[in-house]
Design a protein around this motif. Sequence first.
Motif, PDB file in Angstrom:
ATOM      1  N   ASN A  11       0.865  -1.174   0.000  1.00  0.00           N
ATOM      2  CA  ASN A  11       0.000   0.000   0.000  1.00  0.00           C
ATOM      3  C   ASN A  11       0.900   1.222   0.000  1.00  0.00           C
ATOM      4  OD1 ASN A  11      -1.868   2.022   0.351  1.00  0.00           O
ATOM      5  ND2 ASN A  11      -3.002   0.936   1.962  1.00  0.00           N
ATOM      6  N   ALA A  12       0.986   1.877  -1.172  1.00  0.00           N
ATOM      7  CA  ALA A  12       1.896   3.015  -1.326  1.00  0.00           C
ATOM      8  C   ALA A  12       1.473   4.185  -0.459  1.00  0.00           C
ATOM      9  CB  ALA A  12       1.975   3.436  -2.789  1.00  0.00           C
ATOM     10  N   ARG A  13       0.177   4.285  -0.128  1.00  0.00           N
ATOM     11  CA  ARG A  13      -0.271   5.413   0.675  1.00  0.00           C
ATOM     12  C   ARG A  13       0.157   5.259   2.139  1.00  0.00           C
ATOM     13  NH1 ARG A  13      -4.218   4.448  -3.060  1.00  0.00           N
ATOM     14  NH2 ARG A  13      -4.854   6.228  -4.358  1.00  0.00           N
ATOM     15  N   ARG A  14       0.380   4.038   2.587  1.00  0.00           N
ATOM     16  CA  ARG A  14       0.814   3.810   3.965  1.00  0.00           C
ATOM     17  C   ARG A  14       2.345   3.707   4.072  1.00  0.00           C
ATOM     18  NH1 ARG A  14      -2.371  -1.097   6.460  1.00  0.00           N
ATOM     19  NH2 ARG A  14      -1.087  -0.409   8.221  1.00  0.00           N
ATOM     20  N   ASN A  16       5.731   3.704   1.273  1.00  0.00           N
ATOM     21  CA  ASN A  16       6.109   3.725  -0.139  1.00  0.00           C
ATOM     22  C   ASN A  16       7.573   3.365  -0.364  1.00  0.00           C
ATOM     23  OD1 ASN A  16       7.313   5.949   0.899  1.00  0.00           O
ATOM     24  ND2 ASN A  16       6.375   7.431  -0.511  1.00  0.00           N
ATOM     25  N   THR A  41       5.135   2.401  -5.722  1.00  0.00           N
ATOM     26  CA  THR A  41       4.364   3.481  -6.346  1.00  0.00           C
ATOM     27  C   THR A  41       2.893   3.084  -6.406  1.00  0.00           C
ATOM     28  OG1 THR A  41       4.758   2.592  -8.550  1.00  0.00           O
ATOM     29  CG2 THR A  41       6.344   4.206  -7.721  1.00  0.00           C
ATOM     30  N   ALA A  42       2.026   4.100  -6.413  1.00  0.00           N
ATOM     31  CA  ALA A  42       0.571   3.847  -6.468  1.00  0.00           C
ATOM     32  C   ALA A  42       0.185   3.328  -7.851  1.00  0.00           C
ATOM     33  CB  ALA A  42      -0.201   5.116  -6.148  1.00  0.00           C
ATOM     34  N   GLN A  44      -2.686   2.062 -10.908  1.00  0.00           N
ATOM     35  CA  GLN A  44      -3.905   2.596 -11.508  1.00  0.00           C
ATOM     36  C   GLN A  44      -4.980   1.517 -11.423  1.00  0.00           C
ATOM     37  OE1 GLN A  44      -0.907   2.988 -12.956  1.00  0.00           O
ATOM     38  NE2 GLN A  44      -0.715   5.153 -12.420  1.00  0.00           N
ATOM     39  N   ARG A  47     -11.826   2.239 -11.529  1.00  0.00           N
ATOM     40  CA  ARG A  47     -12.719   3.027 -10.697  1.00  0.00           C
ATOM     41  C   ARG A  47     -14.010   3.305 -11.449  1.00  0.00           C
ATOM     42  NH1 ARG A  47      -9.737   8.301  -8.995  1.00  0.00           N
ATOM     43  NH2 ARG A  47      -9.251   8.244 -11.232  1.00  0.00           N
TER      44      ARG A  47
END
Length: 636
Positions: A11-14, A16, A41-42, A44, A47
Amino acid sequence: QVTLRAGAELNARRLNQYTLTLRVACPGEDEEEERLFVRVTAGQALRCDAPFASAAGVVVQVPADVAPWTPLYAVLPQPLGGLMVSGGCRVPTLLPLPVSPQFRLRNHDTPLVLTRRGLVLAPAGGFKPSKDTQMFRLEIEVTDRRGHNCSGAVRVEVLPSRRPRVTFLEPQQAVTVPEGTGPLEVVTQVHASGDEVRYAIVAPTAPALFTIDEVTGEIRSTCQLEVAHARLVVRAYNALHPTDHDTTTLNITMQGTDRRAPSCIPALSVSQVTETVSPGSTLVTLRCTDPAGTEGSLRYALEGPPASRSRFRMEGPQLQVNTTLDYDSEAVAAVGFQFTATIMVTAGGQPPRSTRVPVLVTVTPVNEFTPACPNNATFTVPETAAFGSIVGRVAGTDRDYPPDSLEYSLEGGPGPTQPFSIDPRTGEIRVVGPLDSQRHKSYRLTVRLTDTRNDLDPAKWRSRLCDVAVRLQAVPDQAPVCTPEVQELWVMARSGGRQPVTLLACEGSPGTATLAYTIAGGNEDGRFQLEGNALFYLPNDLAEPRTFVLLVEVWGGPSGPRRSTMVALVVHVTPRSIPVPPSTTTQRTTLRKEPLVVTQTEAVWHPSVWFVAVLTVSGALLLAALGCVAQSLLCR
């Protein structure tokens, strides 16, 4: 080689970046240490945007008369390389376009169809006509080749159609055709309101006697009509929208046709049912035919006594049970457990033609109820009751017909501990042994009630055990009875031992083991002695004749109050040298006893006269045949 551990989630947001320290050592060399930096990296992910991903979903409105398989909604790729679900679901353009996104319908309670290409289609049979707006919801899940997915909803509102519907003014029509109508003559014409109306005969599926003009609705005969009755089902529909349709039924009757009555199979109905048959059960189904060919217009009615009409009914050609058939009721017993009725089968026309089918229904019993014991089965009997005396009657009950048809038996049977017997038919309990209130104050009997006449199968007999109490009533001891009470005796005195004089004949109360005897008076000088009921004279030097008057007391035993009887004995003792006058014969009275009658019933089979005659003739023929066979064997 450094690999990602199985099951690990990044999880790049937690986090990286990861720093890995590696140590390397070769044989004979120093250990080296290096660091490896792993950057996360996050990615794609797929969505879905509003309004597709909202709780309400995308709203699509279509008319109710839309054609089957019409596309109503589509999920399409974006021109820039992304994925668009009607503008509501997309993949960022930085991500390559999936080769073939997968679409899955998450709910299946809808008639709408979702294709693999993301098309939402109208039902195969179109929407059902309705005056109100119909609502359908589809929950769609979109998955790319990397396993990323998103979901949304499409809500389809089906609006009522504004064009006029195809409708027949008369759902049923009766048509009378004159006798002798030839081929291709117009029989009748049907008409339905609506747009682009077309007509077709749907029943029978292959009409052989009639044809219909698809546009005008004219119905013509195809041959010389000879049948008495025909039934046609005509459908009117919109040529552009076939789902918009209506039907009407035509009953075509020919004048001057056959007047024969209908025929039915069976012509006589005889059935047998149990009393537990449930209402609505079918007893017989009639197969009736009309010679005029009007089987569809046959009417069935039940006639007969009120008892039969209330318990049975007709449902078309089926005779059914209308209410319970209780074999144990007086109403069913009054008709002999058999119901008679008549089924009236009537065909249409003027005048009506009818046939009667007699019906006989026999109700058979079912052993439904268990016998019931009487309340407070307690009896009292005196302990002096004679053999065969009636103690009481066990009155069991049974609700099955015939009522109270029970067989009684005593568990354990008669014996010393149970001196009673019971009549298997009447339930009367009798004394068959001695009773002693000092040993048994009461007896507890177990009586079995069995309903043997309510079912032929012994396995279906029902029984119940009943407790019966028999109390013994103590009877006070009576004074003994001696016969005779006064005796006159003569004794010749002899030398030597004691001389027997007489034996007293006394009887005590029933149950008294032994009687006690004693000389209460008159035994002067102790010349007489009693041993039991035997009186002895003790001789001595008696010179002159002498008369003794002895009083002997007799009583029943040591228990209870003493009740005794006095016996007077006049004894004349004569010495041996003095002549003895003729002895007087003592009259003794014997008590009369009531005779005991024992009845024993034996089952004897008395065959009929015709059976004996047939058996005799058969035996003679058999002997003759054996003789012929023996003669033929000897001749060979």
